[in-house]
Each structure stands twice: as structure tokens, then as C-alpha cells.
Design an enzyme around this catalytic site. Structure first.
Site, PDB file in Angstrom:
ATOM      1  CG  HIS A 178      44.342  40.915  41.850  1.00  3.41           C
ATOM      2  ND1 HIS A 178      44.394  39.423  41.885  1.00  3.41           N
ATOM      3  CD2 HIS A 178      45.152  41.206  42.992  1.00  3.41           C
ATOM      4  CE1 HIS A 178      45.196  39.151  43.008  1.00  3.41           C
ATOM      5  NE2 HIS A 178      45.553  40.140  43.554  1.00  3.41           N
ATOM      6  NE  ARG A 200      47.777  45.371  42.223  1.00  2.00           N
ATOM      7  CZ  ARG A 200      46.767  45.024  43.244  1.00  2.00           C
ATOM      8  NH1 ARG A 200      47.298  44.830  44.420  1.00  2.00           N
ATOM      9  NH2 ARG A 200      45.863  44.775  42.865  1.00  2.00           N
ATOM     10  CG  ASP A 245      59.543  49.962  27.432  1.00  3.81           C
ATOM     11  OD1 ASP A 245      60.544  50.625  28.003  1.00  3.81           O
ATOM     12  OD2 ASP A 245      59.908  48.842  26.685  1.00  3.81           O
ATOM     13  CD  GLN A 280      50.262  45.648  46.518  1.00  2.00           C
ATOM     14  OE1 GLN A 280      50.410  45.792  45.267  1.00  2.00           O
ATOM     15  NE2 GLN A 280      49.599  45.388  47.181  1.00  2.00           N
ATOM     16  CD  GLU A 303      50.244  42.470  48.259  1.00  6.70           C
ATOM     17  OE1 GLU A 303      49.112  42.546  48.107  1.00  6.70           O
ATOM     18  OE2 GLU A 303      51.171  42.345  47.468  1.00  6.70           O
ATOM     19  CB  ALA A 307      42.515  42.122  50.593  1.00  6.27           C
ATOM     20  CG  ASP A 308      46.912  39.540  49.171  1.00  6.93           C
ATOM     21  OD1 ASP A 308      46.735  38.403  49.006  1.00  6.93           O
ATOM     22  OD2 ASP A 308      46.864  40.238  48.289  1.00  6.93           O
TER      23      ASP A 308
END
Length: 245
Positions: free
Chosen positions: A37, A62, A76, A138, A140, A165-166
Site C-alpha cells: 500500500h 511486505r 533479491d 497475513q 486478513e 483493518a482488513d
């Protein structure tokens, strides 16, 4: 990464590596650099990882999605851990782990990149070093809660991370982290983690949120994000100025 039990982290979404450097120097155990995000390109992520490492802090990236190509490019760059969003079942968890492993254990492409010290540690990194990466998935959505025990039991999953939140949105109670359905969901994830022997963490963006979520028995916490610190710090300063003028 080191043991996540009782670890405290911070969250970095802003694009300046100096912000990541400041955040990582704030007496935290790890720093998450977000590419899901946040508008961070690979070059910026690499510089943020260097800034975090300069503070002797562990780094987690993330990824935008559970996609082996996106995961490969970020790995990488040499983070210490990977945070994979929206993992709803054991099959998705296995895909995430496979994306971090070289054949025959996984599907990651081989390259002498920063993670292998630009080739200096190439052979040892491919043979064993890449397995030191921590894989955090996660939880979610409601389906992920229902499948939490199976997800936690996947070999190579090192921790679960509740996306508050999700998850609260999925349960129809955003942003009420004290709602009974949200608390029950977190408790189910914590039980799954305890059974599998993997820690469960989450993110709190305010002191109140950190206290509320931490009180549920969470094993590790991300304590705020760079942009929330900026917003809240400015609010306090401006409020103080208005009080004295």
C-alpha cells in the site's frame, strides 16, 4: 530473523530512506518496509533496507501480493523477513513459502544479487543462507481465520500476522477492534499459532490501538507507522500551539 516472541517493530511506508533509518533507530527489533500500500519502487526499497541495516535492525518487506515474481525481486534485495498479504488457506501459504525457496524445495529463481552479497556469498546463500529468511503470512479475511490452524501448520511459515483493518472490514466491524466478532477471530488465530508453535503479531497505529490489540495476547507488535507518527506528532504540536496563542 530472531525470535519474534515479545518483539516490537515499526512500519515504513514513506519513500525517503532517511525515514526508515530514523524509524529503525527507535529502539525496535525490526522494521517493515511496505510495498503493498505504498508507492515504493525497488530502488527505494533497497535503499530503505540499507538504512534499516545501518541501525543494526532487522528488516521485513511486505510484498504487494502472493506472487512468485514479485516475491523474487524483493528477496533479491536481501531483507531478513517477508510479509505476505491475504493468505487465506494452506495452499496459499505453501505457495508463499515455495516462492522463497530455491529448487528443488521451491520455485525461486537464482541470482547473485544483494541478498547473496552480489555474488560473494553466492554458493552458500543458494545452498543454505536463503532459508534464514522469516516467512510471515497475513490473516486478513474470515476464510483465513477459519483456515488459521492449517495455515500455521505449513512447513516454512514462521509467523502469522493479523491485518486488523482488513480483518475487521471482512467481519463487518471496521474499525472496532473491540467488537466481539473481531476479538473472537483474533483469539482463534492465537490458538492456531499456539498449537503450531508459531507467534502471532499485528499492527497498532495509535497507543490506544496498541494497548487494545496487545491485551488480546498478541505475541509481537508493530507499534505505529511512519506516517501515523507524523500525523499524530503534528496534531499534538499544532494543538499545543493553538492552546498557547
Amino acid at each position: 530473523m530472531d525470535d519474534l516472541y515479545d518483539a516490537v517493530g515499526t512500519w515504513c511506508s514513506l519513500g525517503d530512506p532517511a525515514v526508515a533509518e530514523i524509524a529503525a533507530g527507535g529502539d525496535v527489533d525490526f522494521a517493515v518496509v511496505d510495498t503493498e500500500h505504498a508507492p515504493l519502487g525497488l530502488e527505494t526499497v533497497a535503499d530503505c533496507l540499507r538504512a534499516v541495516a545501518a541501525r543494526d535492525c532487522r528488516s521485513v518487506v511486505r510484498v504487494p501480493w502472493n506472487d512468485p515474481v514479485r516475491i523474487k525481486r524483493l528477496l533479491d534485495l536481501g531483507p531478513d523477513g517477508l510479509l505476505v498479504p491475504m493468505v487465506d488457506d494452506a495452499a496459499a501459504a505453501r505457495e508463499a513459502v515455495a516462492a522463497t525457496r530455491y529448487p528443488p524445495e521451491g520455485v525461486r529463481g537464482v541470482a547473485a544479487a544483494r541478498a547473496a552479497d552480489y555474488g560473494r556469498d553466492f554458493e552458500s546463500y543458494v545452498a543454505d543462507g536463503h532459508r534464514d529468511l522469516s516467512v510471515v503470512v497475513q490473516i486478513e479475511r474470515e476464510a483465513a481465520v477459519e483456515n488459521a490452524a492449517d495455515i500455521a501448520a505449513v512447513d516454512g511459515v514462521d509467523a502469522l500476522f493479523v491485518g486488523p483493518a482488513d480483518l475487521s472490514t471482512s467481519l463487518g466491524c471496521f474499525p472496532d477492534f473491540g467488537a466481539p466478532e473481531f476479538v473472537a477471530a483474533v483469539e482463534a488465530v492465537l490458538s492456531a499459532g499456539e498449537t503450531a508453535g508459531v507467534p502471532v503479531g499485528t499492527l497498532g497505529t495509535t497507543p490506544e490501538g496498541i494497548r487494545s490489540l496487545g491485551s488480546l495476547g498478541i505475541d509481537f507488535l508493530v507499534a505505529g507507522a511512519d506516517f501515523t507518527h507524523l500525523v499524530e506528532g503534528q496534531r499534538r504540536a499544532v494543538g499545543t500551539a493553538e492552546d498557547v496563542l
